[in-house]
Design an enzyme around this catalytic site. Sequence first.
Site, short mmCIF file in Angstrom:
data_model
loop_
_atom_site.label_atom_id
_atom_site.label_comp_id
_atom_site.label_asym_id
_atom_site.label_seq_id
_atom_site.Cartn_x
_atom_site.Cartn_y
_atom_site.Cartn_z
CG ASN A 154 -7.87 -9.83 -13.59
OD1 ASN A 154 -8.79 -10.26 -12.90
ND2 ASN A 154 -6.60 -9.96 -13.26
CG HIS A 164 4.58 -5.47 -14.33
ND1 HIS A 164 5.72 -5.36 -13.56
CD2 HIS A 164 3.63 -5.99 -13.52
CE1 HIS A 164 5.45 -5.80 -12.33
NE2 HIS A 164 4.19 -6.19 -12.28
CB THR A 176 -5.71 -5.07 -12.36
OG1 THR A 176 -6.45 -4.49 -11.29
CG2 THR A 176 -6.30 -6.43 -12.69
CG ASN A 177 -0.10 -8.18 -12.91
OD1 ASN A 177 0.48 -7.35 -13.61
ND2 ASN A 177 0.36 -8.57 -11.73
CB ALA A 196 -11.36 -3.98 -0.04
N GLY A 197 -8.63 -6.09 -1.35
CA GLY A 197 -7.86 -7.28 -1.02
C GLY A 197 -6.59 -6.91 -0.28
#
Length: 320
Positions: free
Chosen positions: A96, A176, A120-121, A11-12
């Site tokens: 992560n 990416h 997410t990276n 929820a960022g």
Amino acid sequence: MARSKIALIGAGQIGGTLAHLAGLKELGDVVLFDIVDGVPQGKALDIAESAPVDGFDAKYSGASDYSAIAGADVVIVTAGVPRKPGMSRDDLIGINLKVMEAVGAGIKEHAPDAFVICITNPLDAMVWALQKFSGLPTNKVVGMAGVLDSARFRHFLAEEFGVSVEDVTAFVLGGHGDDMVPLTRYSTVAGVPLTDLVKLGWTTQEKLDAMVERTRKGGGEIVNLLKTGSAFYAPAASAIAMAESYLRDKKRVLPCAAYLDGQYGIDGLYVGVPVVIGENGVERVLEVTFNDDEKAMFEKSVNSVKGLIEACKSVNDKLA
């Protein structure tokens, strides 16, 4: 008929923007999840209170327990640590990867039939790990990358040519990261290839090369400007386009990090390629032909992804 349920893990900045966009587009009811109790509940209430002004009907809730995502039709994962200045996407692996393990377990238990979009990276590695940890079918787990990278390229091109972004199509494939592959040959303005526009004098090859390079560094440019976080408006809009194509069976052709099992000569990796997204998730992979230069760039990008996967395996032996 029941509304679709959209679960947002994290929820960022991106999560909150996703929640707002999902309401504005009336895609369904929204559950915001975050391990920091109070944040998802607060953002959910704030957005719900904007609904009477904007005129959309959607139920919003916030939670810190994975049971709240039960039965979700779409799960969008943004949980994890964003990039800070000086960090590469790859620096985030160790942190992560642990997040993806927890998220994967939550999805596996509570939303095994969902279409899952990972943001997410480092993206190509995290979406691969998320699919492994969740055990969901590969066609139902996809990474948001190419839609965003292509949007950045389209924005730069529209600015350069002084035309509407709607008339610019752009194609960015591969991983990416800084080795992504913006394909100028397959990018057009109102159907006219960029290579022809150079010949027509609309731009120069040097300017085109500079826009390609700016696209590759697009995320880092924003990180360096913000100084305390990374992009969130455009990434959220990109993921919503993917979710909408799935929920409404639009069958849009979108560049995404998709699982390849033989296409492009690649097996068992998530790499950015054009795919058709419809009610069955990733329904088709579009295989474009490369010239020698494009092939070399794509292979370099794929090798970068392979390096990330090996790093993941060395960090977590469950993935080996």
